[in-house]
Motif scaffolding. Structure first.
Motif, mmCIF file in Angstrom:
data_model
loop_
_atom_site.group_PDB
_atom_site.id
_atom_site.type_symbol
_atom_site.label_atom_id
_atom_site.label_comp_id
_atom_site.label_asym_id
_atom_site.label_seq_id
_atom_site.Cartn_x
_atom_site.Cartn_y
_atom_site.Cartn_z
ATOM 1 N N ALA A 341 0.786 -1.282 0.054
ATOM 2 C CA ALA A 341 0.063 -0.234 -0.032
ATOM 3 C C ALA A 341 0.790 1.307 0.171
ATOM 4 O O ALA A 341 0.496 2.220 -0.556
ATOM 5 C CB ALA A 341 -0.948 -0.168 1.151
ATOM 6 N N MET A 342 1.863 1.334 0.737
ATOM 7 C CA MET A 342 2.893 2.507 0.880
ATOM 8 C C MET A 342 3.417 2.708 -0.332
ATOM 9 O O MET A 342 3.730 3.866 -0.842
ATOM 10 C CB MET A 342 3.802 2.201 2.031
ATOM 11 C CG MET A 342 3.287 2.418 3.256
ATOM 12 S SD MET A 342 4.314 2.574 4.705
ATOM 13 C CE MET A 342 5.196 4.231 4.547
ATOM 14 N N HIS A 343 3.906 1.706 -1.095
ATOM 15 C CA HIS A 343 4.540 1.698 -2.561
ATOM 16 C C HIS A 343 3.622 2.393 -3.336
ATOM 17 O O HIS A 343 3.846 3.466 -4.127
ATOM 18 C CB HIS A 343 5.163 0.294 -3.075
ATOM 19 C CG HIS A 343 5.548 0.349 -4.412
ATOM 20 N ND1 HIS A 343 6.816 0.589 -4.595
ATOM 21 C CD2 HIS A 343 4.888 -0.004 -5.376
ATOM 22 C CE1 HIS A 343 7.161 0.661 -5.865
ATOM 23 N NE2 HIS A 343 5.999 0.226 -6.542
ATOM 24 N N GLU A 344 2.494 2.049 -3.458
ATOM 25 C CA GLU A 344 1.222 2.540 -4.505
ATOM 26 C C GLU A 344 1.078 3.896 -3.987
ATOM 27 O O GLU A 344 0.996 4.558 -4.898
ATOM 28 C CB GLU A 344 0.187 1.736 -4.355
ATOM 29 C CG GLU A 344 -0.728 1.876 -5.436
ATOM 30 C CD GLU A 344 -1.580 0.734 -5.865
ATOM 31 O OE1 GLU A 344 -2.052 0.610 -7.042
ATOM 32 O OE2 GLU A 344 -2.032 -0.060 -4.893
ATOM 33 N N VAL A 345 0.969 4.229 -2.829
ATOM 34 C CA VAL A 345 0.636 5.467 -2.406
ATOM 35 C C VAL A 345 1.875 6.462 -2.830
ATOM 36 O O VAL A 345 1.643 7.811 -3.249
ATOM 37 C CB VAL A 345 0.483 5.720 -0.982
ATOM 38 C CG1 VAL A 345 0.403 7.263 -0.443
ATOM 39 C CG2 VAL A 345 -0.830 5.022 -0.492
ATOM 40 N N GLU A 346 3.075 6.174 -2.753
ATOM 41 C CA GLU A 346 4.372 6.872 -3.052
ATOM 42 C C GLU A 346 4.567 7.163 -4.507
ATOM 43 O O GLU A 346 5.333 7.680 -4.889
ATOM 44 C CB GLU A 346 5.290 6.135 -2.106
ATOM 45 C CG GLU A 346 5.128 6.416 -0.756
ATOM 46 C CD GLU A 346 6.434 5.858 0.009
ATOM 47 O OE1 GLU A 346 7.285 4.833 -0.703
ATOM 48 O OE2 GLU A 346 6.243 5.808 1.285
ATOM 49 N N THR A 347 4.188 5.987 -5.407
ATOM 50 C CA THR A 347 4.452 6.076 -6.552
ATOM 51 C C THR A 347 3.295 6.132 -7.616
ATOM 52 O O THR A 347 3.835 6.136 -9.028
ATOM 53 C CB THR A 347 5.172 4.690 -7.011
ATOM 54 O OG1 THR A 347 4.485 3.542 -6.607
ATOM 55 C CG2 THR A 347 6.460 4.507 -6.020
#
Length: 423
Positions: A341-347
């Motif tokens: 989820a963090m990867h998707e939010v950040e990228t």
């Protein structure tokens, strides 16, 4: 001058260097390099007392180069310049051995490039820290990195036996003997450090030389007395420290309680209570996670007890936590879900919060469509009603993937039940 035994016994040929059989021997890289008589820039990486300085000196002699040694802890660039200025006095060239290069800052390391690129100096740098973390990339790209490893007790034993013969020369009128048990103990207690072993030999002889007997006899008891500090060394800021932390978590993750206890002991022997506590708390959620949710509660209680008790008693609740976590079922579903989820939010552009989930606790919210179509789950059977919670752009995204364990299987069964009844 009272030259230490370890210095006097320093080998002058590769054949006399103990250990490092992955580098030294027929067909091995260092032996092959020395046969050419041409020495490239190199970085020797490894623990103290494993032969880095000795091999650098042998390299200089093999290439017929003048050998200069500096320690980056106390040296400056002026010292390097002073050595470079002497190049005309040494037709064969200069080999500079720069010990503990990690203590040179980036600017100082960059300045070395001038001398190694114009060929004035061949550089052999040594470090006890991982050079890929501490040595400037431009130096690394121009150097061959060779790792020196801790030396086995069997190899150190060879050096100890040779040192006993060497130290006997200091007492021409007396016989110097070491029992086999004393030699074995020194070799095993040195922690892979030849220098430490040879220092122990010297101290053993000195501690027995007060006797007026014709023979200086070193027994096992005498050897134990002279090696009471043991072989363990721990640097909280060193590369080895992070290796221990890594092995600690990986051992527990791999359900090996014995290895987990061993690495806990290494951390605690170095007085690093805080790291052990923090790592156990991480493991409880990262590696055991939802397979046994109570593990984090028990681990937190053990950590709190340890911090209140302090060492040495802290070892007991921490050992309890290690054994519990190592023997617990494992699930990494939580860390995988949040990392994804963090990867998707950040990228990625994931879109905005759906209108029906937006805050509606203010005047005018309804006119903006905020919260109008929200369905309150507690008003429905099993406190569940189907509705969209993720933004439109990722409305079908799955971050949490249940693992096959009792707890998460029960989650899965429960959700299938209520979602089936809520359709």
């Amino acid at each position: 001058m009272n030259i230490p035994l370890a210095e006097r016994m320093r080998p002058t040929r590769l054949d006399d260097v103990v250990g490092q059989t992955h580098l030294i021997g027929e067909g091995k890289i260092l032996t092959n390099i020395l046969k050419t008589g041409k020495i490239p820039n190199m970085i020797f990486y490894g623990p103290s007392g494993t032969g880095k300085t000795t091999v650098a000196n042998i390299c200089a002699n093999a290439a017929n180069r003048a050998f200069f040694k500096l320690n980056a802890t106390t040296a400056s660039l002026k010292d390097v310049r002073d050595i470079a200025d002497k190049i005309d006095s040494y037709p064969g060239g200069i080999l500079l051995y720069l010990d503990e290069i990690q203590n040179f800052n980036k600017k100082q390391q960059q300045s070395l490039l001038e001398y190694i690129e114009n060929g004035k100096i061949t550089l052999i740098a040594s470090t006890t820290e991982n050079p890929h973390f501490y040595v400037y990339n431009a130096i690394l790209s121009r150097s061959t990195v060779l790792e020196f490893k801790n030396i086995s007790p069997d190899e150190i034993k060879k050096a100890v036996i040779r040192a006993v013969k060497g130290v006997a020369g200091d007492y021409p009128d007396r016989k110097v003997t070491f029992s086999d048990e004393a030699v074995d103990h020194i070799a095993n207690a040195s922690g892979g450090d030849v220098r430490k072993a040879l220092n122990a030999v010297e101290v053993c002889v000195l501690s027995q030389s007060y006797s007026m007997n014709e023979e200086i006899s070193v027994t096992l008891d005498a050897a134990v007395d002279c090696t009471q500090t043991g072989s363990f060394a721990h640097d909280k800021n060193g590369d080895g420290h992070y290796d221990v932390i890594s092995a600690f978590q990986k051992s527990i993750r791999g359900s090996d309680a014995d290895a987990g206890i061993y690495y806990l002991a290494r951390l605690l022997a170095g007085g690093d209570l805080i790291t052990a506590c923090r790592r156990l708390l991480v493991i409880a959620s990262e590696d055991v996670g939802l397979a046994y949710p109570n593990a984090v509660v028990i681990t937190k209680a053990c950590v709190d007890s340890a911090l209140q008790l302090g060492l040495p008693e802290a070892r007991i609740p921490l050992a309890e936590a290690v054994i519990l976590l190592a023997n617990s079922p494992k699930s990494n579903s939580a860390i995988c879900a949040i990392d994804e989820a963090m990867h998707e939010v950040e990228t990625a552009d994931t879109g905005s919060v759906p209108l029906h989930l937006k805050d509606s606790h203010y005047k005018g919210a309804v006119s903006l469509g905020r919260g109008v179509e929200y369905k309150y789950p507690h008003n429905y059977e099993n406190a569940y009603v189907p509705q969209q919670y993720l933004p439109d752009k990722i409305k079908n995204r799955k971050y949490y993937i249940p693992r096959n364990n009792k707890t998460e299987n029960s989650f899965k069964a429960y959700l299938e039940k209520i979602k089936g009844s809520g359709k």
